[in-house]
Scaffold this active site. Sequence first.
Site, PDB file in Angstrom:
ATOM      1  N   LEU A  43       0.817  -1.214   0.000  1.00  0.00           N
ATOM      2  CA  LEU A  43       0.000   0.000   0.000  1.00  0.00           C
ATOM      3  C   LEU A  43       0.849   1.261   0.000  1.00  0.00           C
ATOM      4  CD1 LEU A  43      -3.149   0.852   1.935  1.00  0.00           C
ATOM      5  CD2 LEU A  43      -1.122   2.117   2.597  1.00  0.00           C
ATOM      6  N   ASN A  45       0.351   5.493   0.615  1.00  0.00           N
ATOM      7  CA  ASN A  45      -0.576   6.592   0.849  1.00  0.00           C
ATOM      8  C   ASN A  45       0.129   7.920   0.598  1.00  0.00           C
ATOM      9  OD1 ASN A  45       0.239   5.342   3.526  1.00  0.00           O
ATOM     10  ND2 ASN A  45      -0.680   7.151   4.365  1.00  0.00           N
ATOM     11  N   ASP A  46       0.265   8.782   1.562  1.00  0.00           N
ATOM     12  CA  ASP A  46       0.674  10.166   1.292  1.00  0.00           C
ATOM     13  C   ASP A  46       1.997  10.305   0.527  1.00  0.00           C
ATOM     14  OD1 ASP A  46      -1.190  10.087   3.287  1.00  0.00           O
ATOM     15  OD2 ASP A  46       0.000  11.181   4.748  1.00  0.00           O
ATOM     16  N   GLN A  62       4.494   7.203   1.544  1.00  0.00           N
ATOM     17  CA  GLN A  62       4.218   6.325   2.673  1.00  0.00           C
ATOM     18  C   GLN A  62       3.970   4.937   2.117  1.00  0.00           C
ATOM     19  OE1 GLN A  62       3.398   7.176   6.401  1.00  0.00           O
ATOM     20  NE2 GLN A  62       5.185   8.199   5.573  1.00  0.00           N
ATOM     21  N   TYR A 107       6.265   8.231   9.685  1.00  0.00           N
ATOM     22  CA  TYR A 107       5.055   8.827   9.109  1.00  0.00           C
ATOM     23  C   TYR A 107       5.388  10.065   8.267  1.00  0.00           C
ATOM     24  CZ  TYR A 107       1.464   5.944  11.407  1.00  0.00           C
ATOM     25  OH  TYR A 107       0.624   4.930  11.773  1.00  0.00           O
ATOM     26  N   SER A 108       4.339  10.694   7.747  1.00  0.00           N
ATOM     27  CA  SER A 108       4.500  11.740   6.726  1.00  0.00           C
ATOM     28  C   SER A 108       5.330  12.929   7.176  1.00  0.00           C
ATOM     29  CB  SER A 108       3.126  12.232   6.293  1.00  0.00           C
ATOM     30  OG  SER A 108       2.545  11.264   5.476  1.00  0.00           O
ATOM     31  N   ARG A 167       1.149  15.364  14.050  1.00  0.00           N
ATOM     32  CA  ARG A 167       2.060  14.765  13.057  1.00  0.00           C
ATOM     33  C   ARG A 167       2.126  15.544  11.749  1.00  0.00           C
ATOM     34  NH1 ARG A 167      -2.237  11.082  13.730  1.00  0.00           N
ATOM     35  NH2 ARG A 167      -3.668  11.146  11.978  1.00  0.00           N
ATOM     36  N   GLU A 226      -4.898  16.698   9.154  1.00  0.00           N
ATOM     37  CA  GLU A 226      -3.733  15.961   8.667  1.00  0.00           C
ATOM     38  C   GLU A 226      -3.023  16.750   7.566  1.00  0.00           C
ATOM     39  OE1 GLU A 226      -4.349  11.344   9.376  1.00  0.00           O
ATOM     40  OE2 GLU A 226      -5.545  12.022   7.691  1.00  0.00           O
TER      41      GLU A 226
HETATM   42  C1  FRU Z   1      -2.610  10.780   6.240  1.00  0.00           C
HETATM   43  C2  FRU Z   1      -1.835  10.083   7.350  1.00  0.00           C
HETATM   44  C3  FRU Z   1      -0.867  11.042   8.027  1.00  0.00           C
HETATM   45  C4  FRU Z   1       0.158  10.094   8.598  1.00  0.00           C
HETATM   46  C5  FRU Z   1       0.247   9.069   7.519  1.00  0.00           C
HETATM   47  C6  FRU Z   1       0.583   7.672   7.995  1.00  0.00           C
HETATM   48  O1  FRU Z   1      -3.062   9.893   5.278  1.00  0.00           O
HETATM   49  O2  FRU Z   1      -2.706   9.528   8.286  1.00  0.00           O
HETATM   50  O3  FRU Z   1      -1.467  11.898   8.960  1.00  0.00           O
HETATM   51  O4  FRU Z   1       1.384  10.724   8.857  1.00  0.00           O
HETATM   52  O5  FRU Z   1      -0.998   9.056   6.855  1.00  0.00           O
HETATM   53  O6  FRU Z   1       0.816   6.835   6.927  1.00  0.00           O
END
Ligand code: FRU
Length: 496
Positions: A43, A45-46, A62, A107-108, A167, A226
């Site tokens: 997966l 994500n960001d 991510q 994390y991000s 975060r 976020e």
């Molecule tokens: C947003 C989020 C961020 C976090 C990251 C973790 O999608 O939840 O706030 O740092 O993804 O993967």
Amino acid sequence: MKEWTREERYRYLKDPMEVKDLFDRISVSKYRQTFHIQAVTGLMNDPNGFVYFDNKWHLFYQWCPWGAVHGLKYWYHVVSKNLITWENLGVCLLPDEGDGYDNKGAYSGSAMPIDDKLYLYYTGNNRDSDWVRHPYTCLARLGSDGWTEKYPLPLFGAHPDYTDNQRDPKIIVMPDSNTYYIILGAETPEKRGCILVYKSENLLHGWTFAGELKVPGVDYLGNMWECPSIERIGGHDILMFCPQHIKLPGRGESTNHNGYILGKMDWDSLTFEHEGSFHVLDFGFDSYAATCANNVQDPDKAILIAWMGLPDVTYPTDEEEWAGSLTLPRELTVRGRRLIQKPLPELKKLRGEELSLEEKFNEEQCIRLPDACEIEVDIRPGDCEIGILTDGDGTGGIVISYDDREKEITIDKSGMKERFNTELGESRKRPLPDGLSHLRIFIDRSSVEIFVNDGDAVFTTRAFPTDQEHFMKIKEGDTFMHIWKLKPAVKDNFII
Ligand code: FRU
């Protein structure tokens, strides 16, 4: 569908070969993208740390290696010379295997070049043995040899007056100031989303809490904000963030949105004076956690890229054990009180063979679309209806319609055979007071991005067409159009 245990989701990747089989299986999926950045396995994500450094564009995402599930997150690194063709460089930031500050995920965050090093500001998602979360703002540096070194101590830990949702550091360097800022997404104990500001005169240490960002007129807009950022474009400041757990009109049951407020940032009083309300960045279905490249030299533009996905939802490729792609990078400017998002001019270089329209229309007045293509349509005044990814007889697919009386465009994806996340709504609208005159549509193997009126509005959606759903039909409206095959631009190779 597979049920993941916590142990499986947070398993540490010790050897890249542990995901080689997974890569081999997913790399033959008909939904693997050809000109979009996508998860190498598992997966994504960001997007994180988008920056120009050492004569290249760098971007990280991510990444959870194991499957279509959120678990232990790494930063995966991709690079490009031109923002269009991208190469996989491999995993870059690894969480700590023991009980370190980022033991349950890197994390991000964001990136800033200083001399010949790239500094990565990120959230160390630490959890203790009772699974209580302790977020830290951490720093690592990446040399041009590709080697990442983490600073042993975090820059700062969680502020005690806010929940453990703190975060996504965005590092901000003001051109004529000796003060640097980090802004963080956060949430008060009453679960009101907000932004915390830290400052320092040195990018690498001495960070102190400066206060909570004041946004007069915005008392409550969802929980945790976020992925915040403040961008300066064309003399305006743009506050971008993703407020959690809030419903917005016309967006179904969706509680995840990415939006912005235009205004003026006063760093002395930590006040963001808004000029206008909260606008969503993208009117489509699958877009979140947008980030802008740091250190773009043009004061009138920024470059934005977003995750083409949403938290807390599932996608059809989850069964193939991968999920996630990023949007195309977009050029961001301000017109009036709105952001304008256009495809980057360099994207035209991806255009391959142009389809000759006269020959290709079948008896149903449908044209077969290549898997990866760009469609450009000039639209004459009046109503208009265009179907893309339809069946050969023009039925189904995604319908783009413009109602000239209502002055409104609608994108309806309910005609696709593979329907997903239907509770979030399958059609989205946007008023177009000046009418619809132009569309640029980018179709990849599992996504559609529709740019309306030269960047006035964008609709982004994942789409998983069956082998039959590859046609386009103009049902109504007098139009002039081009369709180009697009060349592959993002290598899908196994580099961990
Ligand atoms: C947003 C989020 C961020 C976090 C990251 C973790 O999608 O939840 O706030 O740092 O993804 O993967």
